[in-house]
Design a protein around this motif. Structure first.
Motif, PDB file in Angstrom:
ATOM      1  N   LEU A  14       0.794  -1.069  -0.001  1.00 24.91           N
ATOM      2  CA  LEU A  14      -0.037   0.078   0.029  1.00 24.91           C
ATOM      3  C   LEU A  14       0.724   1.342   0.057  1.00 24.91           C
ATOM      4  O   LEU A  14       0.681   2.182  -0.718  1.00 24.91           O
ATOM      5  N   ASP A  15       2.038   1.171   0.924  1.00 24.25           N
ATOM      6  CA  ASP A  15       2.537   2.634   0.789  1.00 24.25           C
ATOM      7  C   ASP A  15       3.293   3.007  -0.308  1.00 24.25           C
ATOM      8  O   ASP A  15       3.691   4.179  -0.739  1.00 24.25           O
ATOM      9  N   SER A  16       3.737   2.075  -1.339  1.00 26.06           N
ATOM     10  CA  SER A  16       4.344   2.271  -2.545  1.00 26.06           C
ATOM     11  C   SER A  16       3.355   2.829  -3.558  1.00 26.06           C
ATOM     12  O   SER A  16       3.824   3.502  -4.476  1.00 26.06           O
ATOM     13  N   ILE A  17       2.048   2.852  -3.217  1.00 29.08           N
ATOM     14  CA  ILE A  17       1.229   3.351  -4.378  1.00 29.08           C
ATOM     15  C   ILE A  17       0.498   4.833  -3.732  1.00 29.08           C
ATOM     16  O   ILE A  17      -0.364   5.427  -4.217  1.00 29.08           O
ATOM     17  N   VAL A  18       0.978   5.279  -2.610  1.00 30.21           N
ATOM     18  CA  VAL A  18       0.839   6.601  -1.844  1.00 30.21           C
ATOM     19  C   VAL A  18       1.937   7.240  -1.489  1.00 30.21           C
ATOM     20  O   VAL A  18       2.103   7.923  -0.428  1.00 30.21           O
ATOM     21  N   SER A  19       3.019   7.313  -2.431  1.00 30.94           N
ATOM     22  CA  SER A  19       4.237   8.051  -2.160  1.00 30.94           C
ATOM     23  C   SER A  19       4.891   7.636  -1.038  1.00 30.94           C
ATOM     24  O   SER A  19       5.532   8.529  -0.184  1.00 30.94           O
ATOM     25  N   GLY A  20       5.033   6.628  -0.438  1.00 28.13           N
ATOM     26  CA  GLY A  20       5.557   6.087   0.698  1.00 28.13           C
ATOM     27  C   GLY A  20       4.823   6.026   1.908  1.00 28.13           C
ATOM     28  O   GLY A  20       5.295   5.625   2.963  1.00 28.13           O
ATOM     29  N   GLY A  21       3.519   6.601   2.009  1.00 31.33           N
ATOM     30  CA  GLY A  21       2.784   6.593   3.214  1.00 31.33           C
ATOM     31  C   GLY A  21       1.928   7.670   3.210  1.00 31.33           C
ATOM     32  O   GLY A  21       1.856   8.595   2.432  1.00 31.33           O
ATOM     33  N   LEU A  22       0.954   7.576   4.226  1.00 33.93           N
ATOM     34  CA  LEU A  22       0.013   8.542   4.453  1.00 33.93           C
ATOM     35  C   LEU A  22       0.569   9.825   5.154  1.00 33.93           C
ATOM     36  O   LEU A  22       1.657   9.876   5.740  1.00 33.93           O
ATOM     37  N   LYS A  23      -0.068  10.823   5.139  1.00 28.13           N
ATOM     38  CA  LYS A  23       0.176  12.405   5.474  1.00 28.13           C
ATOM     39  C   LYS A  23      -0.115  12.178   6.840  1.00 28.13           C
ATOM     40  O   LYS A  23      -1.234  11.901   7.346  1.00 28.13           O
ATOM     41  N   GLN A  24       1.030  12.545   7.587  1.00 28.72           N
ATOM     42  CA  GLN A  24       0.831  12.698   9.181  1.00 28.72           C
ATOM     43  C   GLN A  24      -0.299  13.418   9.591  1.00 28.72           C
ATOM     44  O   GLN A  24      -0.266  14.874   9.185  1.00 28.72           O
ATOM     45  N   GLY A  25      -0.813  13.196  10.638  1.00 29.52           N
ATOM     46  CA  GLY A  25      -1.959  14.229  11.046  1.00 29.52           C
ATOM     47  C   GLY A  25      -3.272  14.304  10.368  1.00 29.52           C
ATOM     48  O   GLY A  25      -4.003  15.152  10.486  1.00 29.52           O
ATOM     49  N   HIS A 221      -0.801   9.775  -5.578  1.00 25.93           N
ATOM     50  CA  HIS A 221      -1.001   8.327  -5.526  1.00 25.93           C
ATOM     51  C   HIS A 221      -1.498   7.673  -6.767  1.00 25.93           C
ATOM     52  O   HIS A 221      -1.894   8.530  -7.601  1.00 25.93           O
ATOM     53  N   SER A 222      -1.451   6.516  -6.747  1.00 23.20           N
ATOM     54  CA  SER A 222      -2.200   5.712  -8.009  1.00 23.20           C
ATOM     55  C   SER A 222      -3.273   5.736  -7.783  1.00 23.20           C
ATOM     56  O   SER A 222      -4.064   5.758  -6.533  1.00 23.20           O
ATOM     57  N   ASP A 223      -4.287   5.869  -8.901  1.00 22.60           N
ATOM     58  CA  ASP A 223      -5.620   5.791  -8.993  1.00 22.60           C
ATOM     59  C   ASP A 223      -6.394   4.408  -9.632  1.00 22.60           C
ATOM     60  O   ASP A 223      -7.439   4.468  -9.776  1.00 22.60           O
ATOM     61  N   GLN A 224      -5.238   3.489  -9.945  1.00 17.22           N
ATOM     62  CA  GLN A 224      -5.589   2.373 -10.193  1.00 17.22           C
ATOM     63  C   GLN A 224      -6.255   1.338  -9.291  1.00 17.22           C
ATOM     64  O   GLN A 224      -6.119   1.439  -7.988  1.00 17.22           O
ATOM     65  N   ILE A 225      -7.037   0.456  -9.687  1.00 14.12           N
ATOM     66  CA  ILE A 225      -7.632  -0.590  -9.006  1.00 14.12           C
ATOM     67  C   ILE A 225      -6.345  -1.869  -8.631  1.00 14.12           C
ATOM     68  O   ILE A 225      -6.025  -2.439  -9.496  1.00 14.12           O
ATOM     69  N   HIS A 226      -6.324  -1.912  -7.538  1.00 16.36           N
ATOM     70  CA  HIS A 226      -5.359  -3.166  -7.262  1.00 16.36           C
ATOM     71  C   HIS A 226      -5.913  -4.151  -6.276  1.00 16.36           C
ATOM     72  O   HIS A 226      -6.854  -3.946  -5.563  1.00 16.36           O
TER      73      HIS A 226
END
Length: 244
Positions: A14-25, A221-226
């Motif tokens: 998951l992290d690889s399709i959201v630029s390495g992780g979610l935005k903190q906070g 982020h990716s907008d593909q269906i995974h």
């Protein structure tokens, strides 16, 4: 794009399709139908955060008994009792209705007659954050609160206040949301910083799980269906599906 602190989800792929992780906070809605893996997603996010990244977490359940949740997690090898004993995890039973002595009664510790209980839930969560200096929060599910009210304004107002309070504290929140209708957008989609949709659909003679990032403000982020695999270690996001 500006640099931001990243929160690892702990969900492989998951992290690889959201630029390495979610935005903190930020507060992220994870939406899906029954059986799509929403609760597993939330618990995996908390377990990995507490165990591997030293980020304490709070799990607020509005739907299921805490003991049942912990027992279910054992199938993935997740020892929540150990993390709870170390003040790395708090699990709070905030169900508005509980089964006691074969009867259903209102939980007066949370609801005391006010029109909007979001304020009580917000206070409960903020107190829990302070207790263990939590960095991650999961609410399962926000839909339980919404279904008690028919007035869209009150629902939107309550959700906005809850999300603002969480983001002001700087915690990264996962708000689990049940899909009522594919044609109706839930109000929490509008007030949150991101939406991740889980699906559990029939494909020929099998059921197939998938994930799609609908929006993540300020995050590429990716907008593909995974495709998503659910195995004995939890959820894993697979390669994108390019063909329908």
């Amino acid at each position: 794009m500006s640099i931001y602190a990243k929160v690892k989800t702990g969900i492989p792929g998951l992290d690889s399709i959201v630029s390495g992780g979610l935005k903190q906070g930020r507060s992220i809605v994870v939406s899906g139908s029954p059986g799509s893996g929403k609760t597993t997603f939330g618990l995996q996010f908390l377990h990995v955060g507490a165990k591997d990244f030293d980020e304490p977490g709070v799990f607020i359940t509005l739907a299921q008994n805490v003991e049942d949740i912990k027992n279910d997690c054992k199938s993935y090898g997740w020892d929540f009792n150990n993390l709870i004993s170390k003040d790395k995890i708090l699990m709070i039973d905030a169900r508005p209705f509980k089964l006691n002595d074969q009867s259903i009664g209102k939980d007066d510790s949370l609801y005391r007659g006010e029109q909007i209980p979001f304020e009580h839930l917000t206070k409960l969560i903020l107190n829990s954050i302070k207790r263990i200096d939590a960095k991650r929060i999961v609410i399962d599910s926000i839909t339980v609160l919404e279904m008690q009210y028919s007035d869209a304004f009150y629902i939107r107002q309550g959700l906005q206040g809850l999300v603002q309070a969480l983001e002001n504290y700087g915690v990264t929140s996962i708000l689990l949301s049940e899909v009522i209708s594919e044609n109706q957008i839930s109000p929490e989609w509008f007030v949150s910083s991101g939406v991740i949709q889980l699906r559990h659909t029939r494909k020929q003679d099998t059921m197939e799980r998938s994930i799609q990032v609908i929006k993540l403000r300020g995050v590429r982020h990716s907008d593909q269906i995974h495709l998503v695999e659910l195995n004995d270690e939890g959820l894993r996001v697979m390669h994108p599906r390019f063909a329908p």
